[in-house]
Structure formats: structure tokens, C-alpha cells
Design a protein around this motif. Structure first.
Motif, PDB file in Angstrom:
ATOM      1  N   LEU A  44       4.735  32.429  28.196  1.00 23.00           N
ATOM      2  CA  LEU A  44       5.247  31.565  29.255  1.00 23.00           C
ATOM      3  C   LEU A  44       4.837  30.106  29.092  1.00 23.00           C
ATOM      4  CD1 LEU A  44       4.667  33.861  32.382  1.00 23.00           C
ATOM      5  CD2 LEU A  44       6.810  33.432  31.154  1.00 23.00           C
ATOM      6  N   LEU A  45       4.041  29.798  28.063  1.00 26.37           N
ATOM      7  CA  LEU A  45       3.587  28.414  27.866  1.00 26.37           C
ATOM      8  C   LEU A  45       4.509  27.704  26.878  1.00 26.37           C
ATOM      9  CD1 LEU A  45      -0.280  28.955  27.632  1.00 26.37           C
ATOM     10  CD2 LEU A  45       1.122  28.476  29.641  1.00 26.37           C
ATOM     11  N   ASN A  51       1.106  22.724  21.497  1.00 30.53           N
ATOM     12  CA  ASN A  51       0.909  21.785  20.393  1.00 30.53           C
ATOM     13  C   ASN A  51      -0.236  20.804  20.654  1.00 30.53           C
ATOM     14  OD1 ASN A  51       2.968  22.913  18.906  1.00 30.53           O
ATOM     15  ND2 ASN A  51       4.521  21.475  19.615  1.00 30.53           N
ATOM     16  N   ILE A  52      -0.497  20.532  21.942  1.00 34.19           N
ATOM     17  CA  ILE A  52      -1.607  19.620  22.272  1.00 34.19           C
ATOM     18  C   ILE A  52      -2.798  20.390  22.849  1.00 34.19           C
ATOM     19  CG2 ILE A  52      -0.081  17.640  22.654  1.00 34.19           C
ATOM     20  CD1 ILE A  52      -0.542  18.109  25.706  1.00 34.19           C
ATOM     21  N   SER A  53      -2.773  21.712  22.688  1.00 36.39           N
ATOM     22  CA  SER A  53      -3.851  22.534  23.242  1.00 36.39           C
ATOM     23  C   SER A  53      -5.216  22.128  22.690  1.00 36.39           C
ATOM     24  CB  SER A  53      -3.584  24.013  22.927  1.00 36.39           C
ATOM     25  OG  SER A  53      -4.662  24.824  23.309  1.00 36.39           O
ATOM     26  N   ALA A  54      -5.296  21.876  21.387  1.00 39.34           N
ATOM     27  CA  ALA A  54      -6.582  21.490  20.781  1.00 39.34           C
ATOM     28  C   ALA A  54      -7.085  20.180  21.366  1.00 39.34           C
ATOM     29  CB  ALA A  54      -6.435  21.382  19.268  1.00 39.34           C
ATOM     30  N   ARG A  57      -8.402  20.834  24.886  1.00 39.98           N
ATOM     31  CA  ARG A  57      -9.715  21.494  24.836  1.00 39.98           C
ATOM     32  C   ARG A  57     -10.805  20.482  24.481  1.00 39.98           C
ATOM     33  NH1 ARG A  57      -6.865  25.636  21.849  1.00 39.98           N
ATOM     34  NH2 ARG A  57      -8.002  25.083  19.959  1.00 39.98           N
ATOM     35  N   GLN A  58     -10.475  19.556  23.581  1.00 38.31           N
ATOM     36  CA  GLN A  58     -11.445  18.521  23.223  1.00 38.31           C
ATOM     37  C   GLN A  58     -11.709  17.581  24.396  1.00 38.31           C
ATOM     38  OE1 GLN A  58     -10.447  15.657  20.026  1.00 38.31           O
ATOM     39  NE2 GLN A  58     -12.364  16.278  19.092  1.00 38.31           N
ATOM     40  N   LEU A  59     -10.673  17.282  25.174  1.00 41.47           N
ATOM     41  CA  LEU A  59     -10.837  16.454  26.374  1.00 41.47           C
ATOM     42  C   LEU A  59     -11.816  17.106  27.346  1.00 41.47           C
ATOM     43  CD1 LEU A  59     -10.074  14.209  28.372  1.00 41.47           C
ATOM     44  CD2 LEU A  59      -8.040  15.523  28.981  1.00 41.47           C
ATOM     45  N   ALA A  60     -11.659  18.415  27.552  1.00 37.90           N
ATOM     46  CA  ALA A  60     -12.562  19.133  28.454  1.00 37.90           C
ATOM     47  C   ALA A  60     -13.993  19.102  27.922  1.00 37.90           C
ATOM     48  CB  ALA A  60     -12.090  20.577  28.619  1.00 37.90           C
ATOM     49  N   LEU A 285      -6.613  27.880  27.893  1.00 38.40           N
ATOM     50  CA  LEU A 285      -6.027  27.546  26.599  1.00 38.40           C
ATOM     51  C   LEU A 285      -6.772  28.228  25.458  1.00 38.40           C
ATOM     52  CD1 LEU A 285      -5.197  23.772  27.193  1.00 38.40           C
ATOM     53  CD2 LEU A 285      -3.588  25.679  27.028  1.00 38.40           C
ATOM     54  N   VAL A 286      -8.088  28.430  25.601  1.00 40.16           N
ATOM     55  CA  VAL A 286      -8.822  29.232  24.613  1.00 40.16           C
ATOM     56  C   VAL A 286      -8.278  30.659  24.614  1.00 40.16           C
ATOM     57  CG1 VAL A 286     -11.053  30.299  24.083  1.00 40.16           C
ATOM     58  CG2 VAL A 286     -10.930  27.870  24.580  1.00 40.16           C
ATOM     59  N   GLY A 287      -8.065  31.213  25.809  1.00 37.41           N
ATOM     60  CA  GLY A 287      -7.498  32.560  25.919  1.00 37.41           C
ATOM     61  C   GLY A 287      -6.121  32.661  25.300  1.00 37.41           C
TER      62      GLY A 287
END
Length: 396
Positions: A44-45, A51-54, A57-60, A285-287
Motif C-alpha cells: 500500500l506504500l 524511494n526516499i525511505s532511506a 530513516r536518516q532524518l529520524a 519504514l524499517v518494517g
């Protein structure tokens, strides 16, 4: 992408709250939400979000490491001394060694492939550990002995060390230069330059905020923007100059706290509010990056390899704290706090496969299993054990 972000935040918060009701860490629910929404389940994503998930995650990670720097008690860390330095690399070395010894027998891989696997699973997860150590510091658990500060600093540097080792091992496997003297020397160099740059930036910000009055929200935006530039600088300087952007981010928070503590305390509260949304996005997003088919295909042997390597890590932690005059309970807490893995494994677990290495599939599988086993287990161990293993400083 907006629809996907809405689903990520709403389902992540809902399942996180459900996990809490079941007396489990909320990140368990968030990881499950990501697996449900991700491309390996309901799909569903949107591709634009994945494409910007990495980057998200780095922002978090930047948000939580900045908050860690603003909250870190450097004086307590100094009192701990030698164990604080050893925790930055000794447990990871023990875990890489453990995987190198166990994986060839359990999974039928070569020694070099096992070393790559060990480097992937050898990093602890700042996203799991740092918020918990900050909470323990704020509530006074173990602060007189410097335990939260010890684990905070060690977990942050540990990742830098492991990623450098991973780069060296994959370079060796692909026929590159591999583990050269330069690669080894770049580890302490990147740590020192990152910390120095961060402290300098923290000092400059302290002077600026003392002279120029502005809203705390504006200060948060300035600090975040500079943190983004520090992380970008690491990529720009790769192969030219050793530099750790994430350590520089944390160092900037430490410097601001050292030279302008009143402002640092207020900004820490602001970053704790930002973390509410960032935490959900990070773990969902890790999941979503977890492919359960890989985990199921590896079976019990991969789980045994991960658990066996964790036993080596536990021995490494005990070696680090052996001369620190900690009680047996406090040493056990240090061992439990160094179990969780998630973000680094999600970030680099698929790199060997993308490089075309023969071990790529099994490395990714073991990385997935490490996340599924250790992130919930480690978070649960920390949350349940600290009242029994640590002493609380009475409120002032």
C-alpha cells in the motif's frame, strides 16, 4: 505519497499503542505496521515514498542523535572512563568474530562471507537505544554511575566502527583493496574529526544564541539544517577525508549543552516532540524493508547464528565493564542494552546483494532475522529490567 504517509503514521501509531497495551515495546507494533503496509504484504506504500525511505530513516536518526547530544551528561561519561571508550568497538569486534566462527558451520558460507555478515549484524540500533537511555537519564535511573551516558555514547560510535568494517570486508570480497592500513586508520580519524567539528559548531551556536535572541522553534530549524549539512558533508568527503556526520551531529548537541545549557534543555524538549512523529516513520519504514520470505527461507540455522553472535557480544560488553566497579546487576543491564538492532541492518543489509556478491541473499536474510529477533527482544529487555537492575537518583 501523502496517502502513504497518512497510512504510515496512523497505522504505526495504532499498532504501537496496541503493543503498549499488550505490555510490549511500541516499536514492535510499528515494525508490524510496516510489514503489513510494505511491498512484501499489502503493498500500500507508493514507490515515491519507498524511494526516499532511506533518507527519511536518516532524518529520524538525525533528530534522535541531536536530542541525545543535547541531553548527554559529559561529566558523568568522564567518570566512567575506560569502559566508555571500549564500548565503542569491543562488543562489535566480539560479535563479528562470533559470526565469523559460527556462520560457516551453521549456514555453509565462507569465512569472508561470514565476516561480512558479522559486520552487518554487528551494529546496535541508536533508534531503539538512544530514546530509552535519554528517558532513563531524565528519570534518574543509573545516572550516578553514568550508565545511560555510557550506553548512549557507545551505541553512537559503535555504528561508525561497524560501517567502516563492513565497507572494508565488502571491498575485499569484490576484489577491491579491502582491509588496508588506511581503512583501519580512517576509523579513529572519522570519529575524532566528527566529534571535533560537532563541538566547534556547538560552541559557535552557543555564542550566537547568547548574542541574538530568537524563538526556540527557529533555533531548532537552524540546528536541524546544520545537522543535515554535516551528514551531507560526510558523503561529499567520502574517499577524500575521514569524517563521521552523525557523530558531528551528536557533538553539536553536546557542545551546545556544554556552553549554553539553558538553551540546550529547552531545545531537547522541542526535539522530543519532533521524535513523536519521527519514531513512527522510522520503525514503520524499517518494517516495510523487511521481507519475511527471506527470513522464513533461512530457518532455524540463521536464528541460531544471530543468537550465537549475540552471546559473543555479551562477552564483549562484560569485558568492557569489568573494571568499572559496576554491580553485577548494572553489568547485566549494559549487556541487555546492547542487544537491539534495526536501523543499520535495514540500511546496509541489502548492499552485498546489490553489489552482486554471492553471499548477498543470505546476508540480507540474516539482517532481516536480526531485526525481527533483537529489536523487540532488546527493547523489551531494557524496558522491563531497568527498575530491577538500576538505582534511581532521588528527585531533587
Amino acid at each position: 505519497m501523502l496517502t502513504s504517509l497518512g497510512l504510515v503514521l496512523l497505522l504505526g501509531m495504532a499498532l504501537g499503542a496496541l503493543a503498549k497495551r499488550l505490555k510490549l515495546p511500541s516499536l514492535v507494533g510499528m515494525l508490524i505496521a510496516g510489514m503489513i503496509l510494505g511491498p512484501y504484504a499489502l503493498n500500500l506504500l507508493s514507490d515515491s515514498l519507498l524511494n526516499i525511505s532511506a533518507d527519511l530513516r536518516q532524518l529520524a536518526l538525525i533528530i534522535i542523535l541531536t536530542r541525545a547530544g543535547l541531553s548527554l551528561d559529559v561529566e558523568a561519561l568522564k567518570r566512567v572512563g575506560r569502559p566508555a571508550i571500549l564500548m565503542c568497538f569491543v562488543p562489535a569486534c566480539f560479535e563479528i568474530l562470533g559470526m565469523t566462527l559460527l556462520a560457516p558451520a551453521l549456514l555453509g558460507v565462507s569465512t569472508l562471507d561470514a565476516a561480512i555478515m558479522g559486520a552487518v549484524v554487528g551494529a546496535v540500533s541508536p533508534a531503539v537505544i538512544v530514546p530509552r537511555m535519554i528517558r532513563l537519564s531524565e528519570e534518574g535511573w543509573g545516572v550516578d554511575r553514568g550508565i545511560p551516558q555510557l550506553i548512549l555514547a557507545g551505541a553512537s560510535v559503535d555504528d561508525v566502527f561497524v560501517i567502516v568494517m563492513f565497507t572494508a570486508f565488502t571491498g575485499l570480497a569484490s576484489g577491491g583493496t579491502g582491509l588496508t592500513a588506511g581503512a583501519v586508520l580512517s576509523i579513529p580519524a572519522s570519529i575524532l574529526t566528527g566529534v571535533a567539528a560537532g563541538l566547534l559548531l556547538g560552541w559557535l551556536l552557543a555564542q550566537w544564541f547568547r548574542r541574538v535572541h530568537m524563538r526556540d522553534s527557529v533555533k531548532v530549524v537552524i540546528l536541524l539544517s546544520l545537522a543535515f549539512l554535516l551528514v551531507a558533508a560526510e558523503d561529499a568527503l567520502e574517499g577524500i577525508f575521514p569524517f563521521s556526520g552523525l557523530l558531528a551531529v551528536m557533538g553539536a548537541g553536546v557542545g551546545l549543552q556544554r556552553w549554553r545549557s539553558v538553551v540546550a534543555q529547552r531545545l531537547s524538549l522541542k526535539f522530543s516532540k519532533l521524535w513523536v512523529a519521527a519514531e513512527v516513520a522510522l520503525f514503520v519504514l524499517v518494517g516495510a524493508a523487511v521481507d519475511l520470505r527471506y527470513a522464513l527461507s533461512a530457518g532455524i540455522m540463521a536464528i541460531l547464528a544471530v543468537l550465537g553472535a549475540l552471546c559473543f557480544r555479551a562477552v564483549g560488553v562484560l569485558v568492557c565493564v569489568s573494571g568499572a566497579h559496576f554491580s553485577p546487576k548494572e553489568k547485566l543491564f549494559c549487556v541487555l542494552s546492547y542487544l537491539p538492532k534495526a536501523t543499520v541492518q535495514a540500511a546496509i543489509g541489502g548492499v552485498p546483494l546489490a553489489m552482486g556478491l554471492g553471499c548477498g541473499q543470505i546476508v540480507l536474510t540474516v539482517a532481516v532475522i536480526a531485526i525481527l529477533v533483537t529489536a523487540p527482544l532488546g527493547a523489551l529487555a531494557i524496558d522491563r529490567s531497568y527498575p530491577k537492575l538500576l538505582t534511581q537518583r532521588p528527585p531533587e
